[in-house]
Design a protein around this motif. Structure first.
Motif, mmCIF file in Angstrom:
data_model
loop_
_atom_site.group_PDB
_atom_site.id
_atom_site.type_symbol
_atom_site.label_atom_id
_atom_site.label_comp_id
_atom_site.label_asym_id
_atom_site.label_seq_id
_atom_site.Cartn_x
_atom_site.Cartn_y
_atom_site.Cartn_z
ATOM 1 N N MET A 162 -7.842 -0.083 -2.379
ATOM 2 C CA MET A 162 -6.817 0.142 -3.696
ATOM 3 C C MET A 162 -7.980 1.163 -4.574
ATOM 4 O O MET A 162 -8.849 0.384 -4.729
ATOM 5 C CB MET A 162 -6.424 -1.357 -4.373
ATOM 6 N N ALA A 163 -6.743 1.229 -5.424
ATOM 7 C CA ALA A 163 -6.949 2.583 -6.013
ATOM 8 C C ALA A 163 -7.030 2.000 -8.016
ATOM 9 O O ALA A 163 -5.835 1.054 -7.973
ATOM 10 C CB ALA A 163 -6.263 3.560 -6.347
ATOM 11 N N ALA A 164 -8.207 1.751 -8.527
ATOM 12 C CA ALA A 164 -8.420 1.179 -9.715
ATOM 13 C C ALA A 164 -7.572 2.060 -11.031
ATOM 14 O O ALA A 164 -8.229 3.058 -10.460
ATOM 15 C CB ALA A 164 -9.450 0.309 -10.293
ATOM 16 N N ALA B 82 -6.334 4.480 -1.417
ATOM 17 C CA ALA B 82 -6.695 5.286 -2.039
ATOM 18 C C ALA B 82 -6.025 6.406 -3.098
ATOM 19 O O ALA B 82 -6.020 5.958 -4.444
ATOM 20 C CB ALA B 82 -7.968 5.056 -2.311
ATOM 21 N N GLU B 83 -5.370 6.897 -2.014
ATOM 22 C CA GLU B 83 -4.460 8.421 -2.503
ATOM 23 C C GLU B 83 -3.299 8.563 -2.750
ATOM 24 O O GLU B 83 -2.816 9.101 -3.469
ATOM 25 C CB GLU B 83 -5.060 9.512 -1.197
ATOM 26 N N ASP B 84 -2.865 7.500 -2.689
ATOM 27 C CA ASP B 84 -1.244 7.306 -2.820
ATOM 28 C C ASP B 84 -0.475 6.419 -4.511
ATOM 29 O O ASP B 84 -0.791 5.492 -4.583
ATOM 30 C CB ASP B 84 -0.302 6.577 -1.838
ATOM 31 N N GLN C 156 -3.145 12.813 -5.516
ATOM 32 C CA GLN C 156 -2.638 12.179 -4.816
ATOM 33 C C GLN C 156 -1.020 12.388 -3.844
ATOM 34 O O GLN C 156 -0.520 13.398 -4.603
ATOM 35 C CB GLN C 156 -2.499 10.637 -5.517
ATOM 36 N N ASN C 157 -0.619 11.095 -2.494
ATOM 37 C CA ASN C 157 0.490 11.180 -2.727
ATOM 38 C C ASN C 157 1.806 10.643 -3.363
ATOM 39 O O ASN C 157 0.610 9.425 -3.922
ATOM 40 C CB ASN C 157 0.547 10.886 -0.937
ATOM 41 N N ILE C 158 2.595 11.177 -3.639
ATOM 42 C CA ILE C 158 3.341 9.852 -4.432
ATOM 43 C C ILE C 158 5.031 10.051 -3.466
ATOM 44 O O ILE C 158 5.317 10.497 -2.574
ATOM 45 C CB ILE C 158 4.347 10.562 -5.393
ATOM 46 N N GLU D 74 1.440 15.427 -1.563
ATOM 47 C CA GLU D 74 3.215 15.623 -0.793
ATOM 48 C C GLU D 74 3.568 14.716 -2.133
ATOM 49 O O GLU D 74 3.041 13.850 -2.023
ATOM 50 C CB GLU D 74 2.953 14.458 0.896
ATOM 51 N N PHE D 75 5.395 14.960 -1.892
ATOM 52 C CA PHE D 75 6.359 14.303 -2.561
ATOM 53 C C PHE D 75 7.453 13.244 -2.118
ATOM 54 O O PHE D 75 8.406 14.513 -0.817
ATOM 55 C CB PHE D 75 6.688 14.758 -4.032
#
Length: 129
Positions: free
Chosen positions: A1-3, A42-44, A61-63, A80-81
């Protein structure tokens, strides 16, 4: 997970809700509709909720936004959105692909022209003026 992915949401009247992805503790006032930011990878950046106002900086990141009647602004660049819902207003900077599922949404972008997929009705997806 992204902090460090945080979310500030507020409705009219300066009501705010905060979600901490570090400890999954949320604080909301009774008049705010719950919205959550959950990193899928980690990217979304994933936001779920209704009737919220969001502003968030992204960096590659992707959103994903799911819900109705939200107002969201994403600064920076994203891959990507994806928007699922109705009556949302979203502003993006430098996005590579936009996919909208739902009706009556407005999505504007700045920067180069992304690939656009519109899977709904009465959506406005265009470059910001």
């Amino acid at each position: 997970m992204a902090a460090g992915i945080g979310l500030g949401a507020c409705s009219q009247g300066n009501t705010q809700q905060e979600v901490s992805t570090a400890d999954n503790v949320s604080r909301a006032t009774p008049t705010a509709t719950a919205a959550t930011a959950t990193p899928e990878t980690a990217e979304d950046v994933v936001i779920n909720g209704n009737n919220t106002v969001q502003t968030q900086a992204v960096s590659g990141q992707n959103i994903e936004v799911t819900g109705d009647s939200n107002s969201a602004t994403f600064t920076g660049h994203s891959q990507e959105f994806n928007l699922t819902g109705s009556d949302n207003v979203v502003v993006l900077e430098n996005v590579k692909a936009i996919e909208v599922t739902g009706d009556n949404n407005t999505v504007t972008w700045r920067g180069s022209t992304p690939t656009v997929t519109n899977l709904g009705q009465h959506n406005v997806i265009e470059r910001a003026k």
